[in-house]
Write a protein that holds these residues in place. Structure first.
Motif, PDB file in Angstrom:
ATOM      1  N   PRO A  38       0.822  -1.215   0.000  1.00 55.29           N
ATOM      2  CA  PRO A  38       0.000   0.000   0.000  1.00 55.29           C
ATOM      3  C   PRO A  38       0.860   1.272   0.000  1.00 55.29           C
ATOM      4  CG  PRO A  38       0.072  -0.972   2.198  1.00 55.29           C
ATOM      5  CD  PRO A  38       0.808  -1.917   1.288  1.00 55.29           C
TER       6      PRO A  38
ATOM      7  N   LEU B 206      -7.498   4.231   0.925  1.00 56.54           N
ATOM      8  CA  LEU B 206      -7.363   2.853   1.391  1.00 56.54           C
ATOM      9  C   LEU B 206      -7.851   2.701   2.829  1.00 56.54           C
ATOM     10  CD1 LEU B 206      -3.799   1.822   0.128  1.00 56.54           C
ATOM     11  CD2 LEU B 206      -6.014   1.111  -0.794  1.00 56.54           C
ATOM     12  N   PHE B 207      -7.730   3.762   3.610  1.00 58.45           N
ATOM     13  CA  PHE B 207      -8.137   3.647   5.015  1.00 58.45           C
ATOM     14  C   PHE B 207      -9.189   4.678   5.404  1.00 58.45           C
ATOM     15  CE2 PHE B 207      -4.414   6.339   4.701  1.00 58.45           C
ATOM     16  CZ  PHE B 207      -4.746   7.433   5.483  1.00 58.45           C
TER      17      PHE B 207
ATOM     18  N   LEU C 290      -2.932   4.545  11.261  1.00 56.99           N
ATOM     19  CA  LEU C 290      -3.432   3.757  10.134  1.00 56.99           C
ATOM     20  C   LEU C 290      -4.114   2.478  10.607  1.00 56.99           C
ATOM     21  CD1 LEU C 290      -0.775   4.157   7.340  1.00 56.99           C
ATOM     22  CD2 LEU C 290      -2.910   5.354   7.700  1.00 56.99           C
TER      23      LEU C 290
END
Lengths: 81, 151
Positions: free
Chosen positions: B44, B65-66, B141
């Motif tokens: 990622p 992505l998060f 994250l």
């Protein structure tokens, strides 16, 4: 440091194309209006410092930590939802 | 063109891969040219490698992505960069800078107040300073709960 005293609504010129206006005084807060060419970046210092520090730290990340972080992140995010 | 890097040796890339940052990265304003290098297949994370300084590379990732609903107000950026008319999704790409503390990858965070906006048409990029945003500079994250259930 040059120190100037200004009243509400008064201005300070810096060079030919930067003008700072004292717009409002409320208790311990003052509101400033800044007119400057778009090529000059203007930021609140604490925001600038945070981003600068994060950039600096990111530039010191080592490859092993990054590889481990990537594995961990991928594995955890695949379990989300 | 060949780009020297301390992490990956010499990397050969087409000129068109180079991104020009007229204002540089905050704290590194004299470095104006970067390339995005994939860290590893399926990773990622990417390295945002300086073309001019072999030892300078930042870690970046795709914020969606998060945080699928992450939002950056780009109206002023488009004016500052003279990118008017380049606001379509297929032209602009967004990245955030990632920080991974030494020896503690589980504590990785992303800086959501200084994203990097890339314009694929002009091959320019800019680090956006988000002064009035609901976001933080050290967004975790992964959460503590997720780490515990993982191990």
């Amino acid at each position: 440091m040059l120190i100037l005293t200004r009243k509400l609504g008064e201005r300070i010129n810096i060079g030919d194309d930067i003008v700072i206006t004292l717009l409002e005084i409320k208790g311990a807060q003052v509101k400033l209006g800044i007119e400057a060419p778009k090529s000059i970046s203007i930021h609140r210092q604490e925001i600038y410092e945070r981003i600068r520090t994060e950039n600096l730290e990111s530039s010191h990340v080592n490859e092993l930590d990054l590889a481990r972080a990537a594995t961990l992140f991928s594995s955890i995010t695949s379990n989300r939802n | 063109m060949k780009i020297k890097t301390t992490r990956f040796g010499t990397v050969t890339l087409g000129e068109e891969k180079i991104l020009n940052m007229p204002f540089g990265m905050l704290g590194f304003q004299d470095k104006k040219r970067f390339v995005i290098l994939q860290n590893k297949e399926n990773s990622p994370f990417f390295w945002y490698q300086s073309v001019d300084d072999p030892s300078l590379a930042f870690v970046i990732t795709n914020p969606f992505l998060f945080m699928p609903d992450y939002e950056v107000d780009i109206e002023n950026v488009l004016i500052e960069m003279s990118w008017n008319g380049n606001s379509k999704n297929n032209i602009l790409e967004l990245y955030v800078v990632v920080n991974i503390p030494k020896g503690a990858p589980e504590k990785m965070t992303a800086n959501l107040i200084g994203p990097i906006l890339v314009n694929n048409k002009t091959r320019q990029a800019v680090q956006v300073v988000m002064s009035n945003s609901p976001y933080i500079h050290n967004f975790p994250l992964i959460t503590q709960d997720e780490i515990e259930s993982e191990s």
